[in-house]
Write a protein that holds these residues in place. Structure first.
Motif, PDB file in Angstrom:
ATOM      1  N   UNK A   3       0.845  -1.193   0.000  1.00 55.39           N
ATOM      2  CA  UNK A   3       0.000   0.000   0.000  1.00 55.39           C
ATOM      3  C   UNK A   3       0.879   1.241   0.000  1.00 55.39           C
ATOM      4  N   UNK A   4       0.618   2.146  -0.940  1.00 58.20           N
ATOM      5  CA  UNK A   4       1.314   3.432  -0.970  1.00 58.20           C
ATOM      6  C   UNK A   4       0.443   4.491  -0.328  1.00 58.20           C
ATOM      7  N   UNK A   5       1.059   5.329   0.498  1.00 64.13           N
ATOM      8  CA  UNK A   5       0.393   6.468   1.110  1.00 64.13           C
ATOM      9  C   UNK A   5       0.965   7.717   0.458  1.00 64.13           C
ATOM     10  N   UNK A  10      -1.350  14.717   8.344  1.00 64.14           N
ATOM     11  CA  UNK A  10      -2.135  14.167   9.427  1.00 64.14           C
ATOM     12  C   UNK A  10      -2.910  12.927   9.034  1.00 64.14           C
ATOM     13  N   UNK A  11      -3.606  12.973   7.920  1.00 64.92           N
ATOM     14  CA  UNK A  11      -4.424  11.837   7.473  1.00 64.92           C
ATOM     15  C   UNK A  11      -3.532  10.686   7.016  1.00 64.92           C
ATOM     16  N   UNK A  12      -2.629  10.949   6.079  1.00 62.38           N
ATOM     17  CA  UNK A  12      -1.776   9.881   5.558  1.00 62.38           C
ATOM     18  C   UNK A  12      -0.855   9.314   6.615  1.00 62.38           C
ATOM     19  N   UNK A  13      -0.317  10.184   7.463  1.00 59.86           N
ATOM     20  CA  UNK A  13       0.566   9.712   8.520  1.00 59.86           C
ATOM     21  C   UNK A  13      -0.159   8.830   9.511  1.00 59.86           C
ATOM     22  N   UNK A  14      -1.390   9.218   9.860  1.00 60.85           N
ATOM     23  CA  UNK A  14      -2.134   8.423  10.847  1.00 60.85           C
ATOM     24  C   UNK A  14      -2.516   7.055  10.268  1.00 60.85           C
ATOM     25  N   UNK A  15      -3.232   7.050   9.159  1.00 65.59           N
ATOM     26  CA  UNK A  15      -3.728   5.774   8.629  1.00 65.59           C
ATOM     27  C   UNK A  15      -2.589   4.914   8.085  1.00 65.59           C
ATOM     28  N   UNK A  22       0.122  -2.688  11.729  1.00 64.87           N
ATOM     29  CA  UNK A  22      -0.602  -3.946  11.585  1.00 64.87           C
ATOM     30  C   UNK A  22       0.129  -4.961  10.713  1.00 64.87           C
ATOM     31  N   UNK A  23       1.277  -4.571  10.159  1.00 64.33           N
ATOM     32  CA  UNK A  23       2.091  -5.511   9.406  1.00 64.33           C
ATOM     33  C   UNK A  23       1.956  -5.437   7.906  1.00 64.33           C
ATOM     34  N   UNK A  24       1.213  -4.467   7.395  1.00 62.38           N
ATOM     35  CA  UNK A  24       1.116  -4.309   5.944  1.00 62.38           C
ATOM     36  C   UNK A  24       2.402  -3.675   5.404  1.00 62.38           C
ATOM     37  N   UNK A  25       2.676  -3.914   4.133  1.00 63.73           N
ATOM     38  CA  UNK A  25       3.839  -3.308   3.479  1.00 63.73           C
ATOM     39  C   UNK A  25       3.440  -1.910   3.014  1.00 63.73           C
ATOM     40  N   UNK A  26       3.870  -0.908   3.738  1.00 64.99           N
ATOM     41  CA  UNK A  26       3.446   0.471   3.499  1.00 64.99           C
ATOM     42  C   UNK A  26       4.635   1.297   3.022  1.00 64.99           C
ATOM     43  N   UNK A  27       4.412   2.041   1.935  1.00 62.79           N
ATOM     44  CA  UNK A  27       5.428   2.951   1.415  1.00 62.79           C
ATOM     45  C   UNK A  27       4.825   4.349   1.395  1.00 62.79           C
ATOM     46  N   UNK A  28       5.469   5.284   2.084  1.00 61.25           N
ATOM     47  CA  UNK A  28       5.011   6.663   2.136  1.00 61.25           C
ATOM     48  C   UNK A  28       5.678   7.479   1.034  1.00 61.25           C
ATOM     49  N   UNK A 165      -7.600  -5.224   5.528  1.00 58.61           N
ATOM     50  CA  UNK A 165      -6.322  -4.745   6.055  1.00 58.61           C
ATOM     51  C   UNK A 165      -6.545  -3.605   7.043  1.00 58.61           C
ATOM     52  N   UNK A 166      -7.431  -2.687   6.697  1.00 57.96           N
ATOM     53  CA  UNK A 166      -7.723  -1.567   7.585  1.00 57.96           C
ATOM     54  C   UNK A 166      -8.439  -2.028   8.850  1.00 57.96           C
ATOM     55  N   UNK A 167      -9.282  -3.051   8.715  1.00 57.11           N
ATOM     56  CA  UNK A 167     -10.015  -3.561   9.872  1.00 57.11           C
ATOM     57  C   UNK A 167      -9.088  -4.193  10.899  1.00 57.11           C
ATOM     58  N   UNK A 168      -7.916  -4.626  10.469  1.00 54.74           N
ATOM     59  CA  UNK A 168      -6.946  -5.211  11.401  1.00 54.74           C
ATOM     60  C   UNK A 168      -6.142  -4.158  12.150  1.00 54.74           C
TER      61      UNK A 168
END
Length: 310
Positions: A3-5, A10-15, A22-28, A165-168
């Protein structure tokens, strides 16, 4: 999920922080001081739902270095959507879904124009979070929630995966409403009038909702948007205006919106995507929205000055 943010405010940093926790592969995708701080110290989220620090954190200012992702949460300001959508093209694979979390209702069309209609979804969020310092997000109020969905109402596998993913995530509530456009317009029904009236009166919500003259303006603005939504075939609930007014009355008296704060502090704002959008969509349909026309005209000089114009 990968998931790319896009936009690490505030919004992108929080979610994004919660997804990484939660263990997802997140790239900001970030820039400036926020990018430098996240590279050096990671991402810190201080929250009434529990703090978290993501270190190391994957962050870059170059979407081309990321490669295709499963989903994008688009968390930039509304006026940046078109430019951001073009920049994220290297991250878009055949099945990538892009969920906009801006205030407004036009982002899905901008995403579709830049990336193709098969990548655009609808979305909205509710959270009070902001950058307290580079690399540090503070969440101070409102239970964080998101709504997302395909524009045709089908619960696709990609939307179901992102929802799960978000629900976790800790400190996140998520839903896939049957009609995401109606959900977006329900939020728009609140945010555009409250932002516009707050900005033009330069007072917190607790003041302008109590003064009879500005309360009448608020009710009229709500009714203008509800009628405009109906002409577009958006199925707002019949009691949408009443419920939105009740919600507005329940907000803490010192409440203000981000658009109002931006205008009052001389920064570029989402005026065009909120109040301007009501005027623009009404003009296309030959419908008059006098309250929003007044708000837009009254606030436009401040907006132009904030952007370096006369």
């Amino acid at each position: 999920m990968r998931i790319a943010i896009v936009g690490a405010g505030g919004v992108g940093g929080y979610f994004g922080g919660r997804l990484a926790e939660a263990g997802e592969e997140v790239i900001f995708i970030a820039r400036g001081a926020q990018l430098a701080a996240m590279r050096a110290h990671g991402l810190r989220v201080k929250s009434i739902a529990g703090d978290v620090t993501i270190q190391p954190v994957r962050v870059t200012d170059d979407p081309a270095s990321v490669g295709p992702v499963d989903a994008v949460l688009l968390c930039v300001k509304a006026w940046q959507v078109g430019e951001a959508a073009v920049a994220m093209r290297p991250m878009i694979g055949p099945g990538t879904v892009v969920v906009p979390l801006e205030n407004g209702v036009e982002a899905p069309e901008e995403i579709a124009a830049a990336l193709g209609p098969g990548h655009a979804a609808g979305g909205l969020c509710r959270v009070l979070a902001f950058i307290a310092a580079p690399g540090e997000i503070h969440h101070t109020a409102i239970e964080p929630s998101l709504a997302l969905g395909e524009l045709d109402g089908v619960v696709s596998p990609r939307i179901a995966r992102l929802r799960d993913a978000l629900a976790r995530c800790r400190g996140v509530t998520v839903e896939v409403p049957p009609d995401i456009r109606a959900a977006m317009w329900t939020k728009f029904l609140f945010i555009a009038p409250v932002s516009g009236i707050g900005a033009v009166t330069r007072t917190p919500i607790g003041i302008f909702r109590e003064v009879p003259e500005t309360r009448r303006m608020l009710v009229a603005a709500l009714e203008e948007i509800a009628l405009r939504a109906a002409t577009l075939g958006v199925n707002l609930p019949g009691d949408a205006v009443r419920k939105t007014l009740a919600f507005t009355d329940a907000i803490p008296a010192d409440g203000t919106t981000s658009m109002q704060r931006d205008l009052m502090e001389g920064r570029p704002s989402e005026l065009d995507a909120q109040v301007g959008a009501v005027v623009r969509l009404a003009e296309r349909a030959g419908v008059d929205v006098p309250v929003h026309r007044f708000l837009y005209a009254a606030l436009l000089p401040q907006e132009r000055r904030a952007r370096g114009g006369p």
